[in-house]
Scaffold this motif. Sequence first.
Motif, PDB file in Angstrom:
ATOM      1  N   ARG A  19       0.857  -1.181   0.000  1.00 58.24           N
ATOM      2  CA  ARG A  19       0.000   0.000   0.000  1.00 58.24           C
ATOM      3  C   ARG A  19       0.893   1.230   0.000  1.00 58.24           C
ATOM      4  NH1 ARG A  19      -5.173   1.396   3.739  1.00 58.24           N
ATOM      5  NH2 ARG A  19      -5.240   3.613   3.305  1.00 58.24           N
ATOM      6  N   VAL A  20       0.662   2.105  -0.974  1.00 55.76           N
ATOM      7  CA  VAL A  20       1.411   3.349  -1.090  1.00 55.76           C
ATOM      8  C   VAL A  20       0.447   4.491  -0.811  1.00 55.76           C
ATOM      9  CG1 VAL A  20       2.689   4.856  -2.658  1.00 55.76           C
ATOM     10  CG2 VAL A  20       2.993   2.381  -2.799  1.00 55.76           C
ATOM     11  N   GLU A  21       0.822   5.377   0.115  1.00 61.33           N
ATOM     12  CA  GLU A  21       0.017   6.548   0.414  1.00 61.33           C
ATOM     13  C   GLU A  21       0.802   7.785   0.014  1.00 61.33           C
ATOM     14  OE1 GLU A  21      -1.575   6.608   4.376  1.00 61.33           O
ATOM     15  OE2 GLU A  21      -2.109   4.485   4.297  1.00 61.33           O
ATOM     16  N   GLY A  22       0.245   8.541  -0.922  1.00 64.12           N
ATOM     17  CA  GLY A  22       0.912   9.734  -1.442  1.00 64.12           C
ATOM     18  C   GLY A  22       0.943   9.692  -2.952  1.00 64.12           C
ATOM     19  N   ASN A  23       1.259  10.823  -3.548  1.00 59.43           N
ATOM     20  CA  ASN A  23       1.309  10.911  -5.007  1.00 59.43           C
ATOM     21  C   ASN A  23       2.551  10.211  -5.542  1.00 59.43           C
ATOM     22  OD1 ASN A  23      -1.052  12.385  -4.912  1.00 59.43           O
ATOM     23  ND2 ASN A  23       0.008  14.341  -4.917  1.00 59.43           N
ATOM     24  N   LEU A  24       2.411   9.623  -6.730  1.00 54.80           N
ATOM     25  CA  LEU A  24       3.472   8.824  -7.326  1.00 54.80           C
ATOM     26  C   LEU A  24       3.706   9.292  -8.754  1.00 54.80           C
ATOM     27  CD1 LEU A  24       5.249   6.259  -7.063  1.00 54.80           C
ATOM     28  CD2 LEU A  24       3.273   4.964  -7.859  1.00 54.80           C
ATOM     29  N   LYS A  25       4.971   9.529  -9.107  1.00 54.13           N
ATOM     30  CA  LYS A  25       5.343   9.878 -10.482  1.00 54.13           C
ATOM     31  C   LYS A  25       6.316   8.832 -10.983  1.00 54.13           C
ATOM     32  CE  LYS A  25       4.445  14.715 -10.001  1.00 54.13           C
ATOM     33  NZ  LYS A  25       4.743  16.058 -10.364  1.00 54.13           N
TER      34      LYS A  25
ATOM     35  N   VAL B 110      -2.915   2.003  -4.080  1.00 57.85           N
ATOM     36  CA  VAL B 110      -2.310   3.333  -4.081  1.00 57.85           C
ATOM     37  C   VAL B 110      -3.377   4.327  -3.649  1.00 57.85           C
ATOM     38  CG1 VAL B 110      -1.216   5.147  -5.452  1.00 57.85           C
ATOM     39  CG2 VAL B 110      -0.686   2.752  -5.930  1.00 57.85           C
TER      40      VAL B 110
ATOM     41  N   GLY C 269      -7.300   7.899  -6.558  1.00 54.57           N
ATOM     42  CA  GLY C 269      -6.670   9.139  -6.979  1.00 54.57           C
ATOM     43  C   GLY C 269      -6.687   9.206  -8.491  1.00 54.57           C
TER      44      GLY C 269
ATOM     45  N   GLY D 120      -3.580   8.025  -3.655  1.00 52.82           N
ATOM     46  CA  GLY D 120      -2.917   9.224  -4.166  1.00 52.82           C
ATOM     47  C   GLY D 120      -2.905   9.180  -5.682  1.00 52.82           C
ATOM     48  N   ASP D 121      -2.447  10.257  -6.283  1.00 48.60           N
ATOM     49  CA  ASP D 121      -2.391  10.358  -7.738  1.00 48.60           C
ATOM     50  C   ASP D 121      -1.207   9.576  -8.289  1.00 48.60           C
ATOM     51  OD1 ASP D 121      -4.551  12.044  -7.449  1.00 48.60           O
ATOM     52  OD2 ASP D 121      -3.393  13.886  -7.753  1.00 48.60           O
TER      53      ASP D 121
END
Length: 133
Positions: free
Chosen positions: A19-25, A36, A60, A38-39
């Motif tokens: 699980r990833v919390e936060g925006n990802l590029k 995920v 997101g 976040g965006d």
Amino acid sequence: MFGKKAQPPIKSLIAHGSRVEGNLKFTEGLRVDGEVIGDVHALSEDASMLVISEAAVVQGEIQADHVIVNGVVRGAVFARELLELQPKARIEGDVSYRALEMHQGAVISGQLKPLEGAEGEEKPLLKLAANNL
């Protein structure tokens, strides 16, 4: 875009159970099997591919050149080139795309919006077979 060039390789993975919390590029290719919050945005300099697998959940906005969805997305989807919706795709949000491929069983709860240029492109002339009788 993808018809003439090789698709970018999938170089990153968010595995099932993660699980990833936060925006990802990301660049090139990303596959999401986990969750995920976040965006998720591809950097636009190079061709990009984002795969949301059957087990994945993204809460997101997502954005990439080529987007393949077979899981759940709760947010807007921007496919700069091609959006592929597999049979178990569930999208709760507006969808923008240049080209769309949607399999039976996929569900969208939102608006479908073709991107600028997609509507104005010259389309081949089609003739009805019934007119040739």
